[in-house]
Design an enzyme around this catalytic site. Structure first.
Site, PDB file in Angstrom:
ATOM      1  N   GLY A 113       2.103   5.020  -5.620  1.00 57.81           N
ATOM      2  CA  GLY A 113       1.424   4.743  -6.926  1.00 57.81           C
ATOM      3  C   GLY A 113       1.725   5.658  -8.011  1.00 57.81           C
ATOM      4  O   GLY A 113       1.592   5.767  -8.988  1.00 57.81           O
ATOM      5  N   GLU A 136       6.384   2.748   0.086  1.00 56.19           N
ATOM      6  CA  GLU A 136       5.220   2.139   0.888  1.00 56.19           C
ATOM      7  C   GLU A 136       5.731   1.400   2.144  1.00 56.19           C
ATOM      8  O   GLU A 136       5.200   1.155   2.941  1.00 56.19           O
ATOM      9  CB  GLU A 136       4.881   0.867  -0.149  1.00 56.19           C
TER      10      GLU A 136
END
Ligand code: HXC
Length: 262
Positions: A113, A136
């Site tokens: 993010g 991720e």
């Protein structure tokens, strides 16, 4: 306005000034939780509405711009809870509503993010210590704030696939060659460089600046919205897998994950 997870200040002494937002959860390497994103959203909107501000700089610490969404907060989610809550603050996309330029000044880690947030800014100035990545996949999930859509647009398909599928990080020099960042400067010069760029922009006509931003985004985005919407749905869906549990539990307990592809 006083905040807990960010610092918002006004810099410069010209007629139009710079709004400086510093992400401030240093112990967690500025991991992005809802409170931080909500505070950042409020600060961005306040600077956007303030006629004395011409430009905004978003930065982190020397060690991390942001190491991604807050993993312990995400870890307990199921598909249903992720889907129902929207998993991630609605303020994740407030930055896209801002009409004044937002410059990301990135030192250290910009991961997950954090990399997605930097890519939502209008351009990125990197310290030579910056490291970008979308790791991720190591957690048994995928990006959830535009990483699979913005990274290929920024660095091309092959390099984006490589980063997203292998979770390798890109250093500042590679990020510059790839076009992810506009400039690389020695770490100690990062804030001076970003604030000087902001001051240059502050000296120009506000409407021109805002129209250029709007038009470059129009050229850049295409059907991005559709891609991001689909990405969000699959991001939620992965909270129904064993591998998400395993990946996040392994991170939290500082052990190697054993994925079962289920
Ligand atoms: C919560 C985090 C964190 C994160 C680091 N920390 N990243 N906490 N969420 N994303 C915490 C660590 O748990 C640790 O806390 C402290 O910050 C320092 O990190 P270390 O791992 O000890 O530091 P180091 O060995 O230097 O490694 C740095 C690192 C590593 C490479 C950045 O921390 C790391 O891999 N972090 C996770 C990066 C990641 O997977 N990001 C993607 C998240 S998912 P303690 O208490 O132990 O000192 C994502 C989805 C986006 O972003 C979806 C958008 C909606």
């Amino acid at each position: 306005m006083s905040y807990e997870c960010i610092i918002a200040e006004v810099r410069g002494d010209g007629e139009r000034k710079t709004g400086l937002i510093t992400l401030n959860r240093p112990k967690q390497l500025n991991a992005l939780n809802d409170q931080l994103m909500d505070e950042m959203g409020q600060a961005l909107l306040a600077f956007d509405a303030d006629d004395s501000i011409g430009c905004i700089v978003l930065t982190g610490s020397e060690r991390a711009f942001a190491a991604g969404a807050d993993i312990p907060t995400m870890a307990p989610h199921t598909f249903i809870s992720a889907f129902k809550s929207g998993l991630i603050s609605k303020n994740w996309e407030t930055i896209l509503l801002i009409r004044k330029p937002v410059i990301a000044a990135v030192a250290g880690f910009a991961l997950g993010g954090g990399c997605e947030l930097a890519m939502m800014c209008d351009f990125i100035i990197a310290a030579d210590t910056a490291k970008f990545g979308q790791p991720e996949i190591k957690l048994g999930i995928i990006p959830g704030a535009g990483g699979t859509q913005r990274l290929p647009r920024a660095v091309g398909k092959s390099r984006a696939m490589d980063m997203l599928l292998t979770a390798r990080m890109m250093d500042a020099a590679e990020a510059s060659t790839a076009g992810l960042v506009s400039r690389v400067v020695p770490a100690e010069k990062l804030m001076e460089e970003a604030l000087t760029a902001a001051e240059t922009i502050n000296g120009f006509s506000g409407p021109s600046v805002m129209l250029i931003k709007e038009l470059v985004n129009l050229a850049y985005q295409g059907p991005l919205k559709d891609g991001v919407a689909v990405e969000r749905r699959y991001f939620h869906a992965l909270f129904g897998t064993d591998d998400q549990r395993e990946g996040m539990d392994a991170f939290i307990n500082k052990r190697k994950p054993g994925f079962t592809q289920s």
